[in-house]
Write a protein that holds these residues in place. Sequence first.
Motif, PDB file in Angstrom:
ATOM      1  N   VAL A 157       0.817  -1.213   0.000  1.00 19.81           N
ATOM      2  CA  VAL A 157       0.000   0.000   0.000  1.00 19.81           C
ATOM      3  C   VAL A 157       0.854   1.270   0.000  1.00 19.81           C
ATOM      4  O   VAL A 157       0.391   2.338  -0.396  1.00 19.81           O
ATOM      5  CB  VAL A 157      -0.979  -0.011   1.206  1.00 19.81           C
ATOM      6  CG1 VAL A 157      -0.312   0.485   2.499  1.00 19.81           C
ATOM      7  CG2 VAL A 157      -2.223   0.825   0.897  1.00 19.81           C
ATOM      8  N   TYR A 196      -7.585   0.034   3.968  1.00 29.47           N
ATOM      9  CA  TYR A 196      -7.527   0.460   2.567  1.00 29.47           C
ATOM     10  C   TYR A 196      -8.657   1.433   2.246  1.00 29.47           C
ATOM     11  O   TYR A 196      -8.454   2.441   1.558  1.00 29.47           O
ATOM     12  CB  TYR A 196      -7.596  -0.754   1.648  1.00 29.47           C
ATOM     13  CG  TYR A 196      -7.470  -0.388   0.187  1.00 29.47           C
ATOM     14  CD1 TYR A 196      -6.231  -0.101  -0.377  1.00 29.47           C
ATOM     15  CD2 TYR A 196      -8.604  -0.321  -0.634  1.00 29.47           C
ATOM     16  CE1 TYR A 196      -6.117   0.249  -1.716  1.00 29.47           C
ATOM     17  CE2 TYR A 196      -8.494   0.028  -1.966  1.00 29.47           C
ATOM     18  CZ  TYR A 196      -7.251   0.320  -2.502  1.00 29.47           C
ATOM     19  OH  TYR A 196      -7.145   0.676  -3.820  1.00 29.47           O
ATOM     20  N   LYS A 234      -1.944   4.468  -1.955  1.00 28.84           N
ATOM     21  CA  LYS A 234      -1.676   3.645  -3.136  1.00 28.84           C
ATOM     22  C   LYS A 234      -1.926   4.429  -4.418  1.00 28.84           C
ATOM     23  O   LYS A 234      -1.190   4.288  -5.397  1.00 28.84           O
ATOM     24  CB  LYS A 234      -2.556   2.386  -3.109  1.00 28.84           C
ATOM     25  CG  LYS A 234      -2.187   1.366  -4.187  1.00 28.84           C
ATOM     26  CD  LYS A 234      -0.779   0.817  -3.964  1.00 28.84           C
ATOM     27  CE  LYS A 234      -0.372  -0.167  -5.041  1.00 28.84           C
ATOM     28  NZ  LYS A 234       1.006  -0.668  -4.832  1.00 28.84           N
TER      29      LYS A 234
END
Length: 252
Positions: A44, A135, A143
Amino acid sequence: MCLKIGILRLSNVAKMVAHKFTVDLNKPLVFQVGHLGESYQEWVHQPIVSKEGPRFFDSDFWEFLTRTAWWAIPTIWLPVVCWCISMSVRMGHTLPQTALMVAFGIFLWTFVEYVLHRFLFHIETKSYWGNTIHYLLHGCHHKHPMDGLRLVFPPAAAAILCIPFWNLIKFCATPSTTPALFGGGLLGYVMYDVTHYYLHHGQPTNQVPKSLKKYHLNHHFRIQNKGFGITSAFWDRVFGTLPQTKAADRAR
């Protein structure tokens, strides 16, 4: 003893599978990243610099909720800010008093901004759901840092978070000061989100925004475990997370 050995072997196999898992960038990402396990943190923080954002979900509805144009933030929240501030005025506070409360609310937001960014958005995870939630919260931004439709916080999620923040201020403040303090904090949030977008996509010519842009992009592409302030480096200075300059790094 045999049972313990078997469990250890299964654990090692699971780790190997997680380590070998490869994210397919041509498919929705959210339910893939959890499979990275311990290698998620490394993955990431290897940015893909492209203005085209990835697809998150198969569902068009959930995908829509993850995308927000920057101008939606002031359009939606500034009327709420004005309404909150006007409430304190209608309850008898003078304009100077209200302005002071709003300024204090903005100052409180800068602290919330720093704490959330440092301790929540940069929490280290390795479990499937830990990676997946991280995420969605912030990992996607590291990212794909130039994804213009995922730079600001989705209004639906912000509206949900407003409820505990309102109740917290209400618990600590008086009924007449709560709206102005909350309005100031909300104004601080709007300033934060718009500034954040500008630092990624704007081309500043003045020294102050130039320095902020350099400071923030340094956090993305050079020292990602420091420099958590967005609108200023004040709390980084206070808590010792101010990144060193390249010259200082070379001297070491």
